[in-house]
Design a protein around this motif. Structure first.
Motif, PDB file in Angstrom:
ATOM      1  N   GLN A 165       0.815  -1.205   0.000  1.00  0.00           N
ATOM      2  CA  GLN A 165       0.000   0.000   0.000  1.00  0.00           C
ATOM      3  C   GLN A 165       0.854   1.261   0.000  1.00  0.00           C
ATOM      4  OE1 GLN A 165      -2.421  -0.782   3.470  1.00  0.00           O
ATOM      5  NE2 GLN A 165      -4.131  -1.505   2.239  1.00  0.00           N
ATOM      6  N   ASP A 166       2.027   1.176   0.628  1.00  0.00           N
ATOM      7  CA  ASP A 166       2.914   2.336   0.725  1.00  0.00           C
ATOM      8  C   ASP A 166       3.821   2.489  -0.496  1.00  0.00           C
ATOM      9  OD1 ASP A 166       1.801   2.826   3.171  1.00  0.00           O
ATOM     10  OD2 ASP A 166       3.500   2.104   4.347  1.00  0.00           O
ATOM     11  N   GLY A 167       3.696   1.599  -1.481  1.00  0.00           N
ATOM     12  CA  GLY A 167       4.562   1.670  -2.653  1.00  0.00           C
ATOM     13  C   GLY A 167       5.962   1.173  -2.385  1.00  0.00           C
ATOM     14  N   CYS A 168       6.155   0.429  -1.284  1.00  0.00           N
ATOM     15  CA  CYS A 168       7.480  -0.095  -0.921  1.00  0.00           C
ATOM     16  C   CYS A 168       7.605  -1.545  -1.370  1.00  0.00           C
ATOM     17  CB  CYS A 168       7.698   0.027   0.573  1.00  0.00           C
ATOM     18  SG  CYS A 168       7.694   1.730   1.173  1.00  0.00           S
ATOM     19  N   ALA A 169       7.420  -1.771  -2.645  1.00  0.00           N
ATOM     20  CA  ALA A 169       7.513  -3.099  -3.238  1.00  0.00           C
ATOM     21  C   ALA A 169       7.981  -2.921  -4.677  1.00  0.00           C
ATOM     22  CB  ALA A 169       6.153  -3.803  -3.189  1.00  0.00           C
ATOM     23  N   PRO A 170       8.560  -3.961  -5.286  1.00  0.00           N
ATOM     24  CA  PRO A 170       9.018  -3.834  -6.673  1.00  0.00           C
ATOM     25  C   PRO A 170       7.932  -3.281  -7.591  1.00  0.00           C
ATOM     26  CG  PRO A 170       9.808  -5.878  -5.740  1.00  0.00           C
ATOM     27  CD  PRO A 170       8.874  -5.282  -4.711  1.00  0.00           C
ATOM     28  N   PHE A 171       8.325  -2.355  -8.459  1.00  0.00           N
ATOM     29  CA  PHE A 171       7.478  -1.652  -9.415  1.00  0.00           C
ATOM     30  C   PHE A 171       6.701  -0.502  -8.777  1.00  0.00           C
ATOM     31  CE2 PHE A 171       8.002  -6.011 -10.959  1.00  0.00           C
ATOM     32  CZ  PHE A 171       8.585  -5.771 -12.201  1.00  0.00           C
ATOM     33  N   GLY A 172       6.925  -0.258  -7.482  1.00  0.00           N
ATOM     34  CA  GLY A 172       6.334   0.910  -6.854  1.00  0.00           C
ATOM     35  C   GLY A 172       4.862   0.760  -6.532  1.00  0.00           C
ATOM     36  N   SER A 173       4.173   1.875  -6.501  1.00  0.00           N
ATOM     37  CA  SER A 173       2.759   1.909  -6.121  1.00  0.00           C
ATOM     38  C   SER A 173       1.857   1.521  -7.285  1.00  0.00           C
ATOM     39  CB  SER A 173       2.377   3.311  -5.639  1.00  0.00           C
ATOM     40  OG  SER A 173       0.978   3.471  -5.588  1.00  0.00           O
ATOM     41  N   ILE A 174       0.973   0.553  -7.066  1.00  0.00           N
ATOM     42  CA  ILE A 174       0.023   0.166  -8.103  1.00  0.00           C
ATOM     43  C   ILE A 174      -0.949   1.303  -8.396  1.00  0.00           C
ATOM     44  CG2 ILE A 174      -1.569  -0.906  -6.434  1.00  0.00           C
ATOM     45  CD1 ILE A 174      -2.269  -2.958  -8.619  1.00  0.00           C
ATOM     46  N   LEU A 175      -1.283   2.093  -7.400  1.00  0.00           N
ATOM     47  CA  LEU A 175      -2.214   3.203  -7.610  1.00  0.00           C
ATOM     48  C   LEU A 175      -1.565   4.305  -8.443  1.00  0.00           C
ATOM     49  CD1 LEU A 175      -3.917   3.470  -4.098  1.00  0.00           C
ATOM     50  CD2 LEU A 175      -4.661   2.191  -6.115  1.00  0.00           C
ATOM     51  N   GLU A 176      -0.296   4.602  -8.167  1.00  0.00           N
ATOM     52  CA  GLU A 176       0.394   5.610  -8.954  1.00  0.00           C
ATOM     53  C   GLU A 176       0.602   5.118 -10.384  1.00  0.00           C
ATOM     54  OE1 GLU A 176       2.331   9.044 -10.214  1.00  0.00           O
ATOM     55  OE2 GLU A 176       0.934   8.639  -8.562  1.00  0.00           O
ATOM     56  N   HIS A 177       0.899   3.850 -10.547  1.00  0.00           N
ATOM     57  CA  HIS A 177       1.048   3.257 -11.884  1.00  0.00           C
ATOM     58  C   HIS A 177      -0.251   3.429 -12.675  1.00  0.00           C
ATOM     59  CE1 HIS A 177       1.492   0.018 -14.901  1.00  0.00           C
ATOM     60  NE2 HIS A 177       2.794   0.089 -14.682  1.00  0.00           N
ATOM     61  N   ASP A 178      -1.363   3.088 -12.052  1.00  0.00           N
ATOM     62  CA  ASP A 178      -2.659   3.194 -12.706  1.00  0.00           C
ATOM     63  C   ASP A 178      -3.010   4.654 -12.988  1.00  0.00           C
ATOM     64  OD1 ASP A 178      -5.041   2.250 -13.809  1.00  0.00           O
ATOM     65  OD2 ASP A 178      -6.102   2.300 -11.890  1.00  0.00           O
ATOM     66  N   ARG A 179      -2.702   5.529 -12.042  1.00  0.00           N
ATOM     67  CA  ARG A 179      -3.010   6.952 -12.234  1.00  0.00           C
ATOM     68  C   ARG A 179      -2.290   7.514 -13.451  1.00  0.00           C
ATOM     69  NH1 ARG A 179      -1.180  11.848 -11.792  1.00  0.00           N
ATOM     70  NH2 ARG A 179       0.920  11.124 -11.274  1.00  0.00           N
ATOM     71  N   GLN A 180      -1.016   7.188 -13.579  1.00  0.00           N
ATOM     72  CA  GLN A 180      -0.264   7.710 -14.719  1.00  0.00           C
ATOM     73  C   GLN A 180      -0.804   7.178 -16.041  1.00  0.00           C
ATOM     74  OE1 GLN A 180       4.021   7.645 -14.406  1.00  0.00           O
ATOM     75  NE2 GLN A 180       3.992   8.194 -12.228  1.00  0.00           N
ATOM     76  N   TRP A 181      -1.193   5.895 -16.062  1.00  0.00           N
ATOM     77  CA  TRP A 181      -1.730   5.345 -17.305  1.00  0.00           C
ATOM     78  C   TRP A 181      -3.121   5.902 -17.625  1.00  0.00           C
ATOM     79  CZ3 TRP A 181       0.290   3.477 -21.429  1.00  0.00           C
ATOM     80  CH2 TRP A 181       1.566   2.904 -21.365  1.00  0.00           C
ATOM     81  N   LYS A 182      -3.903   6.185 -16.611  1.00  0.00           N
ATOM     82  CA  LYS A 182      -5.219   6.783 -16.848  1.00  0.00           C
ATOM     83  C   LYS A 182      -5.101   8.168 -17.467  1.00  0.00           C
ATOM     84  CE  LYS A 182      -7.924   4.439 -13.215  1.00  0.00           C
ATOM     85  NZ  LYS A 182      -8.915   3.819 -14.096  1.00  0.00           N
ATOM     86  N   ASN A 183      -3.994   8.848 -17.200  1.00  0.00           N
ATOM     87  CA  ASN A 183      -3.814  10.215 -17.674  1.00  0.00           C
ATOM     88  C   ASN A 183      -3.200  10.303 -19.068  1.00  0.00           C
ATOM     89  OD1 ASN A 183      -4.920  11.366 -15.382  1.00  0.00           O
ATOM     90  ND2 ASN A 183      -2.952  11.550 -14.322  1.00  0.00           N
ATOM     91  N   VAL A 184      -2.907   9.170 -19.692  1.00  0.00           N
ATOM     92  CA  VAL A 184      -2.321   9.191 -21.035  1.00  0.00           C
ATOM     93  C   VAL A 184      -3.378   9.604 -22.059  1.00  0.00           C
ATOM     94  CG1 VAL A 184      -1.377   7.764 -22.894  1.00  0.00           C
ATOM     95  CG2 VAL A 184      -0.519   7.496 -20.557  1.00  0.00           C
ATOM     96  N   THR A 185      -3.100  10.654 -22.794  1.00  0.00           N
ATOM     97  CA  THR A 185      -4.018  11.118 -23.837  1.00  0.00           C
ATOM     98  C   THR A 185      -3.311  11.324 -25.181  1.00  0.00           C
ATOM     99  OG1 THR A 185      -3.652  13.421 -23.159  1.00  0.00           O
ATOM    100  CG2 THR A 185      -5.527  12.257 -22.170  1.00  0.00           C
TER     101      THR A 185
END
Length: 291
Positions: A165-185
């Motif tokens: 939940q804190d993003g302290c795992a390989p590949f970082g935060s799943i929520l931040e990963h998803d957020r960045q991909w949602k913002n791709v236009t």
């Protein structure tokens, strides 16, 4: 103050971890990341982008069958085309059209993906189910490059879910990963939801084929969906494919393919853990947790 990577290694992750672009990553990716942005992109490349344990094998095989025009399994494990782990020479050796998969965030992909308006499929999954699947694999997985022979994660579920939940795992935060991909236009991204693929795989196979401009017959969509059903795909990956790029596992482990279910998180998360994930999601996306 410890970095997220240092915190992860101190709390159960047995592999060497470093910070890359602000996220926790396996140290073995460092050399690959140095050339990632400048890698060559072909006009007919297809990129499948996911966070780990979100349906990568599933969608990669579906796309392979769509491109082949028939429900025939790829010869190799999908790791043969894993952009994050293969060398530039290995990726360049793949025949066209290359079906490449990656766990990279948008800003880490080769620059020419955006210049060439490449075909990009983004797959996401309920992050709570992805957490359970990641823990179940990592706590039984032994990587080939791990000389100590330790499981990738040696801590408890409670320790794991806090780190995740804190993003302290390989590949970082799943929520931040998803957020960045949602913002791709910048380009037209085909977005696939794991849960929708479970519910109506035939329709999603058809939508992916149409996005790739490779329409097939309705019967072929059904055959591909069936061939890529969980049990069929698990059998193919474990028994029919070349195992060159397969990881080592603890004896008795189900490896990459465990259950392939939706909603199993309810058997793992405590009320407090679930509520915290909900809050983090709402803070990230400014909306209620949708699952």
């Amino acid at each position: 103050m410890a970095t997220p990577a240092e915190r992860a290694m101190a709390s159960g992750w047995s592999i060497d971890l470093v910070m890359i672009d602000g996220a926790v990553e396996a140290a073995l990716l460092l050399d690959k990341m140095k050339t990632m942005r400048s890698r060559h992109v072909r006009d007919d490349d297809i990129y499948i982008c996911t966070f780990p344990k979100s349906g990568t094998h599933w969608v990669w095989e579906i796309v392979h069958m769509i491109v082949a025009g028939k429900p025939t399994y790829a010869k190799h494990w999908q790791n043969i085309s894993w952009l994050d782990c293969r060398t530039e020479q290995e990726i360049d050796a793949l025949p066209s059209p290359r079906i490449i998969h990656t766990q990279r965030r948008p800003g880490q992909l080769p620059r020419d993906v955006w210049q060439k308006k490449s075909k990009v499929i983004y797959v996401n999954r309920n992050p709570k189910d992805a957490a359970v699947s990641t823990f179940s694999q990592a706590s039984k997985q032994v990587w080939k490059d791990n000389p100590a022979g330790k499981h990738t994660f040696t801590g408890s579920w409670d320790e794991f879910v806090t780190l995740y939940q804190d993003g302290c795992a390989p590949f970082g935060s799943i929520l931040e990963h998803d957020r960045q991909w949602k913002n791709v236009t910048d380009i037209d991204v085909c977005r696939v939801q794991f849960e929708e693929l479970k519910k109506d795989s035939v329709s999603i196979v058809k939508r992916i084929a149409e996005y790739l401009e490779r329409p097939l017959s309705e019967e072929m969509y059904r055959e591909i969906a069936e061939a890529c059903g969980f049990e069929n795909l698990k059998h193919a990956n474990e028994k029919l494919k070349d195992q060159t790029y397969h990881n080592n596992w603890q004896q008795g482990s189900s490896g990459y393919f465990r259950k392939g279910q939706s909603g199993e998180w309810k058997n793992w998360f405590t009320v407090a853990q679930s509520e915290r994930f909900d809050r983090l999601y709402e803070e990230t996306f400014n909306e209620k947790f949708p699952y």
